[in-house]
Design a protein around this motif. Structure first.
Motif, mmCIF file in Angstrom:
data_model
loop_
_atom_site.group_PDB
_atom_site.id
_atom_site.type_symbol
_atom_site.label_atom_id
_atom_site.label_comp_id
_atom_site.label_asym_id
_atom_site.label_seq_id
_atom_site.Cartn_x
_atom_site.Cartn_y
_atom_site.Cartn_z
ATOM 1 N N SER A 116 0.824 -1.202 0.000
ATOM 2 C CA SER A 116 0.000 0.000 0.000
ATOM 3 C C SER A 116 0.859 1.253 0.000
ATOM 4 O O SER A 116 0.442 2.299 -0.518
ATOM 5 C CB SER A 116 -0.933 0.002 1.213
ATOM 6 O OG SER A 116 -0.192 0.046 2.424
ATOM 7 N N VAL A 117 2.063 1.166 0.577
ATOM 8 C CA VAL A 117 2.974 2.314 0.550
ATOM 9 C C VAL A 117 3.357 2.630 -0.888
ATOM 10 O O VAL A 117 3.390 3.800 -1.300
ATOM 11 C CB VAL A 117 4.238 2.022 1.390
ATOM 12 C CG1 VAL A 117 5.230 3.175 1.287
ATOM 13 C CG2 VAL A 117 3.865 1.768 2.838
ATOM 14 N N THR A 118 3.630 1.595 -1.675
ATOM 15 C CA THR A 118 3.979 1.799 -3.080
ATOM 16 C C THR A 118 2.805 2.391 -3.855
ATOM 17 O O THR A 118 2.979 3.297 -4.677
ATOM 18 C CB THR A 118 4.402 0.463 -3.706
ATOM 19 O OG1 THR A 118 5.443 -0.111 -2.922
ATOM 20 C CG2 THR A 118 4.894 0.663 -5.121
ATOM 21 N N VAL A 119 1.598 1.876 -3.604
ATOM 22 C CA VAL A 119 0.421 2.409 -4.283
ATOM 23 C C VAL A 119 0.178 3.856 -3.870
ATOM 24 O O VAL A 119 -0.209 4.699 -4.699
ATOM 25 C CB VAL A 119 -0.815 1.534 -3.983
ATOM 26 C CG1 VAL A 119 -2.060 2.123 -4.620
ATOM 27 C CG2 VAL A 119 -0.590 0.111 -4.482
ATOM 28 N N LEU A 120 0.422 4.172 -2.596
ATOM 29 C CA LEU A 120 0.267 5.548 -2.122
ATOM 30 C C LEU A 120 1.230 6.478 -2.854
ATOM 31 O O LEU A 120 0.856 7.592 -3.243
ATOM 32 C CB LEU A 120 0.506 5.604 -0.614
ATOM 33 C CG LEU A 120 0.503 7.002 0.018
ATOM 34 C CD1 LEU A 120 -0.837 7.690 -0.202
ATOM 35 C CD2 LEU A 120 0.824 6.914 1.500
ATOM 36 N N ILE A 121 2.465 6.019 -3.034
ATOM 37 C CA ILE A 121 3.428 6.830 -3.777
ATOM 38 C C ILE A 121 2.957 7.030 -5.213
ATOM 39 O O ILE A 121 3.108 8.111 -5.792
ATOM 40 C CB ILE A 121 4.821 6.179 -3.732
ATOM 41 C CG1 ILE A 121 5.356 6.193 -2.295
ATOM 42 C CG2 ILE A 121 5.802 6.891 -4.662
ATOM 43 C CD1 ILE A 121 6.652 5.434 -2.112
ATOM 44 N N GLY A 122 2.369 5.986 -5.795
ATOM 45 C CA GLY A 122 1.808 6.128 -7.134
ATOM 46 C C GLY A 122 0.711 7.171 -7.181
ATOM 47 O O GLY A 122 0.626 7.974 -8.124
ATOM 48 N N ALA A 123 -0.145 7.177 -6.156
ATOM 49 C CA ALA A 123 -1.205 8.189 -6.096
ATOM 50 C C ALA A 123 -0.614 9.583 -5.961
ATOM 51 O O ALA A 123 -1.097 10.550 -6.574
ATOM 52 C CB ALA A 123 -2.140 7.889 -4.930
ATOM 53 N N LEU A 124 0.444 9.716 -5.159
ATOM 54 C CA LEU A 124 1.115 11.013 -5.039
ATOM 55 C C LEU A 124 1.676 11.459 -6.387
ATOM 56 O O LEU A 124 1.688 12.656 -6.696
ATOM 57 C CB LEU A 124 2.245 10.919 -4.011
ATOM 58 C CG LEU A 124 1.844 10.700 -2.553
ATOM 59 C CD1 LEU A 124 3.079 10.561 -1.678
ATOM 60 C CD2 LEU A 124 0.973 11.849 -2.059
ATOM 61 N N GLY A 125 2.130 10.485 -7.180
ATOM 62 C CA GLY A 125 2.646 10.822 -8.500
ATOM 63 C C GLY A 125 1.578 11.447 -9.387
ATOM 64 O O GLY A 125 1.841 12.408 -10.121
#
Length: 831
Positions: free
Chosen positions: A712-721
């Motif tokens: 979920s941390v990786t997906v969160l970073i994707g959302a921030l992108g």
């Protein structure tokens, strides 16, 4: 240069916030993992160092076949050694404690029963009492203090323990403390008097699990071990305390978890590089005039490049400091979720060198490396070209990138094909294929958006067309944004597909093995008692019962035959067995074999099979009395349960795998309740088919939840992108937004254009991630021979989540765009 970089960061602080947050999350993940791992290692070392300080040398059999040689005779010989201050016979085995709530207490893998050896005062120095006295009879036990507290028992209470697969009630007569690594790891210790412990755990009458020696003053452990070895029979060995600790010197599951956490932190940082690089690329384009002016007044290319990298280093430093602080909280959370010690946890060493250096090396290194190419581009643009602020064509770079992407993708696909035969290759194939697809993402983005142009135009009119054209305007930027989501969702999908496939295979295995109405099995690390089948058979609603006891019948040489001992009178009513020849009624005098085994061995009715059951040296000859077809759990051979030898010791006693039960018509649920009440054993599971299927799925649920939490941390970073790209797009398109407002598009229309563009990019990343993750998951299960299962419901949920991310990511940029005054926007010369 530093002052200029600081002024730039202050003036563009909102634009740098997203990449800094992405790096911060990655650094926190790394720091927390390392701090947690450091705490695990410290706790494990403490547990090993403090464990049984009265032991200098341990004498044990080198294999179960030689267990009976560690006996009273050897104990008396070792006691005569002048260099041994104390010699103790140890009898240990599995013993579980049930609390007042009827649930088992502690880590079941480290639940042990031990023998209490009192001295002349009635006390055992290895287990010093804090209350009560030591056990003296079979009806008495003592517990370690923490287990007694967790179970809710006090001295004088009747306590429930499970030994040998049978639940027993005993009087708690004492509570003790102990320096034992099993307690430090969350286990339990139940002390019995030596005679009772021997009945439960001794490998043979008059023998011990081990013999421990304490060196006399002036004698080293090595010297004592050397002297003890001169008295040992063959098959028995002596090891010093240091040798035993070094053999078990790894932090075990805690170390593996730390490595797993670091691998996911690496994925998160990898995704962060795209966000950072995208940010600096967009900023370089927006600040082209600024860089050109610096060049015009004498700044060299190197100066401009160093200035951009200095900005990146400052962003990385700030992210590292905040990430390290957050990492301390992550480590604290990990210790709470995955504690590996049952005693006091080792404190976090907050200023430990490795986590501290790693935090700044990773944070600054990732940020600077990600900004390297944008910095080179900023420094390489001639002043005149930069002053024009005309975006250069990307056709040539896309062509080269596409060629490289195709080549790398083909290599990754070939490796993925090789992984079908060797799953170890998968760990190399995944990153190679992922890198190739990342290189091809701009081309894929152009293709997908071209397909979406017409339907979005029909659905949303000119706003849909504008959104698609904006996404197509800079395919590299769109690709970089979509990639941040693609990597995270690819990992999530791969794990989901793999777990769903394994679950389906396990469920099918349960369906094949669950041949009766009910099945009694033990929880992990426990066993089914010898009397369980007989106790169940006495219940009124039980029509047929048999225990399944898997063992081996050792033939000549190294050849052995797997056999299952059953009740001949009931097995045909409990399982779908078809007897082809002979009769199972005569199983008490022989052996039954499957048709496949009979054809392979050339056996037929009356053939004689000679060998010895595992655990005994007595050879016997069994005639083939039946040839049958049956489920895998009852193949390839059956013998009668009364044919098995019954060794006196616990070591070689055959273990019951499960008990199959057939209920009277319509009485399955009632019989299930009766069995649970009659056995009253929290270490046994009484299941029907639905229970067994649910239990199999439940085993993987914690793993899947942990994977989702990490990814979920990786997906969160994707959302921030996505948020970052859309936010910076607003700053770039101020004049464009003003023109749209001037020709009649209202504020809600401007926001909807950004929202459609954001959702388009999010769905592009989601589609690529789900497709790539599905391929990875399929390759993983195919390499293990597991049937592929695609969980379409969860896949659909991923797309919905991506659309939600796109909508949410456009809210703030949409509000910013709607607030831009129309006249000021039109008058803006450059963003």
């Amino acid at each position: 240069m530093l002052r200029t970089a600081l002024r730039t960061l202050r003036s563009h602080r909102l634009r740098f916030a997203m990449p800094a947050l992405a790096v911060l999350l990655g650094v926190a993940f790394v720091t927390g993992s390392l701090l947690y791992g450091d705490s695990v290692e410290a706790a494990f070392a403490r547990a090993q160092t403090n464990s049984q300080p009265d032991v200098s040398v341990t004498v044990e059999p080198d294999s179960p076949d030689h267990a009976s040689r560690v006996d009273d005779t050897l104990l008396h010989k070792l006691r005569k050694l002048p260099s041994a201050a104390a010699v103790r016979g140890v009898v240990e085995g599995r013993s579980f404690v049930a609390g007042t709530d009827s649930g088992l207490v502690g880590d079941l893998s480290r639940a042990a029963g031990v023998n209490y050896v009192p001295d002349s005062r009635g006390e055992d120095a290895r287990y010093p009492l804090t209350a009560g006295r030591g056990p003296r009879t079979a009806g008495e036990i003592a517990l370690d203090r923490r287990t007694a507290e967790r179970a809710g028992y006090r001295v004088g209470d009747r306590a429930r323990v499970v030994v040998g697969g049978t639940a027993r009630s005993a009087r708690l007569v004492g509570v003790f403390t102990a320096h034992d690594s099993r307690l430090e790891a969350g286990g339990t210790l139940t002390a019995f008097d030596t005679a009772t412990a021997e009945r439960h755990f001794a490998p043979a009458p008059g023998s011990y699990s081990a013999i421990t020696l304490r060196a006399a003053q002036g004698t080293s452990d090595t010297q004592l071990a050397r002297q003890a070895r001169t008295l040992l029979p063959s098959g028995v060995e002596a090891a010093t305390r240091a040798e035993l600790e070094s053999a078990d010197g790894s932090p075990g599951d805690g170390g593996k978890l730390t490595q797993l956490l670091l691998s996911f932190a690496g994925v998160a940082l990898f995704v962060s590089t795209f966000l950072v690089a995208n940010t600096f690329t967009m900023l370089s384009a927006a600040r082209a005039r600024e860089h050109a002016l610096l060049r015009a007044v004498g700044a060299t290319r190197g100066h401009v490049m160093r200035m951009v990298l200095t900005e990146a280093a400052l962003v990385g430093t700030a992210a590292s400091i905040a990430g390290y602080a957050l990492g301390i909280g992550v480590a604290t959370l990990l210790r709470g979720l995955f504690g590996v010690t049952g005693g006091p946890a080792a404190p976090l060493r907050l200023l430990s060198a490795t986590p501290l250096v790693a935090a700044f090396a990773v944070g600054i290194g990732v940020t600077v490396l990600s900004a390297w190419l944008p910095a080179r581009r900023a420094a390489g643009v001639p002043p005149v070209a930069a002053l024009r602020t005309v975006e250069p064509s990307t056709a040539a770079s896309l062509r080269r990138r596409t060629i490289v992407g195709v080549a790398v993708t083909v290599c990754g696909a070939l490796l993925l094909g090789a992984a079908l035969d060797d799953t170890d290759v998968l760990f190399g194939a995944v990153p190679v294929l992922l890198i190739g697809l990342i290189a091809l993402t701009p081309l894929l983005a152009l293709g997908v958006t071209a397909l979406l142009r017409s339907p979005l135009t029909r659905l949303a009119g000119v706003r849909g067309k504008l959104a698609v054209e904006n996404a197509r305007r800079n395919p590299r930027r769109t690709a970089a944004t979509a990639t941040t989501l693609m990597v995270g969702l690819a990992m999530v999908t791969a794990v989901t597909v793999a777990v769903a496939s394994v679950n389906r295979m396990d469920e099918r295995e349960v369906d094949r093995s669950m041949t009766s109405d009910l099945r009694v099995t033990a929880v992990d690390f426990a066993e089914v008692g010898d009397d369980t089948a007989a106790r169940v058979a006495r219940l009124a609603d039980a029509e047929a019962v048999t225990a399944l006891v898997p063992t081996y019948f050792d033939l000549s040489g190294h050849d052995s035959l797997q056999v299952t001992a059953v009740n001949p009178a009931t097995v045909e009513r409990l399982a779908p067995i078809t007897v082809r020849k002979g009769s199972l009624a005569r199983l008490g005098q022989g052996i039954a074999v499957t048709e496949e085994l009979a054809a392979d061995r050339g056996w037929r009715i009356g053939s004689r099979v000679s060998g010895a059951f595992t655990g005994t040296r007595k050879r016997t000859t069994l005639p083939v009395v039946a040839v049958y077809d049956g489920p895998d759990g009852l193949a390839p051979a059956l013998v009668a349960d009364r044919s098995l030898p019954r060794p006196a010791g616990a070591e070689n006693r055959p273990s019951i795998e499960s008990v199959l039960v057939k209920a009277a018509p319509g009485r399955t649920d009632a019989l299930q309740r009766e069995i649970r009440r009659a056995l009253d054993n929290p270490a046994l599971l009484v299941q029907h088919r639905a229970d067994a299927r649910a239990a199999v799925t439940a085993q993987t649920a914690p793993f899947l939840n942990i994977m989702y939490a990490m990814l979920s941390v990786t997906v969160l970073i994707g959302a921030l992108g996505v948020v970052n790209t859309m936010g910076m797009a607003v700053f770039e398109r101020v004049r464009e937004i003003g023109m749209l407002r001037a020709i009649g598009l209202d504020r809600r229309g401007v926001a909807s254009v950004l929202r459609i563009e954001s959702v388009t990019i999010s769905l592009l990343g989601s589609a690529l991630g789900v497709a790539v993750g599905g391929v990875f998951g399929a390759a993983a299960v195919a390499g293990e021979g597991v049937p592929l299962v695609i969980p379409w419901g969860r896949v659909a949920l991923f797309f919905v989540a991506a659309a939600v991310i796109g909508v949410l990511a456009s809210l703030w940029p949409g509000r910013q765009a709607a607030r831009v005054p129309m006249l000021r926007a039109i008058a803006t010369d450059a963003s």
